[in-house]
Design a protein around this motif. Sequence first.
Motif, PDB file in Angstrom:
ATOM      1  N   PHE A  84       0.884  -1.164   0.000  1.00  0.00           N
ATOM      2  CA  PHE A  84       0.000   0.000   0.000  1.00  0.00           C
ATOM      3  C   PHE A  84       0.924   1.217   0.000  1.00  0.00           C
ATOM      4  O   PHE A  84       1.388   1.668   1.034  1.00  0.00           O
ATOM      5  N   ALA A  85       1.205   1.752  -1.186  1.00  0.00           N
ATOM      6  CA  ALA A  85       2.232   2.788  -1.320  1.00  0.00           C
ATOM      7  C   ALA A  85       1.794   4.152  -0.820  1.00  0.00           C
ATOM      8  O   ALA A  85       2.540   4.837  -0.114  1.00  0.00           O
ATOM      9  N   ASP A  86       0.571   4.574  -1.168  1.00  0.00           N
ATOM     10  CA  ASP A  86       0.148   5.928  -0.774  1.00  0.00           C
ATOM     11  C   ASP A  86      -1.313   6.138  -1.128  1.00  0.00           C
ATOM     12  O   ASP A  86      -1.918   5.344  -1.866  1.00  0.00           O
ATOM     13  N   CYS A  87      -1.875   7.224  -0.602  1.00  0.00           N
ATOM     14  CA  CYS A  87      -3.215   7.683  -0.976  1.00  0.00           C
ATOM     15  C   CYS A  87      -3.276   9.172  -0.665  1.00  0.00           C
ATOM     16  O   CYS A  87      -2.280   9.766  -0.227  1.00  0.00           O
ATOM     17  N   SER A  88      -4.397   9.799  -0.890  1.00  0.00           N
ATOM     18  CA  SER A  88      -4.482  11.244  -0.701  1.00  0.00           C
ATOM     19  C   SER A  88      -4.281  11.625   0.762  1.00  0.00           C
ATOM     20  O   SER A  88      -4.656  10.880   1.682  1.00  0.00           O
ATOM     21  N   ASP A  89      -3.676  12.797   0.985  1.00  0.00           N
ATOM     22  CA  ASP A  89      -3.478  13.287   2.360  1.00  0.00           C
ATOM     23  C   ASP A  89      -4.806  13.484   3.069  1.00  0.00           C
ATOM     24  O   ASP A  89      -4.916  13.270   4.275  1.00  0.00           O
ATOM     25  N   GLU A  90      -5.821  13.887   2.312  1.00  0.00           N
ATOM     26  CA  GLU A  90      -7.136  14.113   2.905  1.00  0.00           C
ATOM     27  C   GLU A  90      -7.740  12.805   3.424  1.00  0.00           C
ATOM     28  O   GLU A  90      -8.330  12.770   4.508  1.00  0.00           O
ATOM     29  N   ALA A  91      -7.574  11.734   2.662  1.00  0.00           N
ATOM     30  CA  ALA A  91      -8.094  10.435   3.108  1.00  0.00           C
ATOM     31  C   ALA A  91      -7.376   9.987   4.379  1.00  0.00           C
ATOM     32  O   ALA A  91      -7.999   9.468   5.311  1.00  0.00           O
TER      33      ALA A  91
END
Length: 207
Positions: free
Chosen positions: A145-152
């Motif tokens: 799981f590399a990354d996702c939005s900062d907001e999430a």
Amino acid sequence: MKGTFIIVLLLCIFTDTIAQERCDTLNSVTIYSGKKKHKRLLGKGTRFPGGVTQWTPDKVGAEVGSVINVRHPFEVEEIQFSTQSNSIDSLKLRIEIRCTEKLDSSILEKPIEIDVPKGEKQKFRIIPEKQLIIEPGEYFFAVVFADCSDEAKRRRSNNADRDSKTQKESILFPLYFKASYIRSGKGEELEKIPVNLGVKVKGTEYR
């Protein structure tokens, strides 16, 4: 295994205005002589009917995968997996191949990253951009799981009771009966579990 040869391809660019020949070296290509066989390096296992596993935005860095023993040089030509659904913004997954003796070091020169759009069932078929040969040895082949939005990530972090909409922000994978290993991130120990995400790896074995 018989002889091994390295072919370096050169791209030469000639110009009329510069009295000089310019050559740019492309990626080297390894060619193995002798027998070769198209085969599967890693299989899915048996589907768990209705079973799913999930990652939420607070699981960035988590890894799940299989430990494989490579007996002969193997060229990875295709990686396949699927998702049941995804509701996380700007989600990125990454394929990693690590020697089990150096679990925090990838053998890949360039990361294999996958952008996962929001949506229901999706199938992913990844073809390496450059030649990818795994030499004999033991490896941890993982989905990260590399990354996702900062907001999430912020919404997940601020929602202590997990009862609101943020509980639904997740990526779901179909579950398969096949032993695999998980860890929460680099530096952690591998933990063996009896199920996995159903990753399939195909290519050519050289002897």
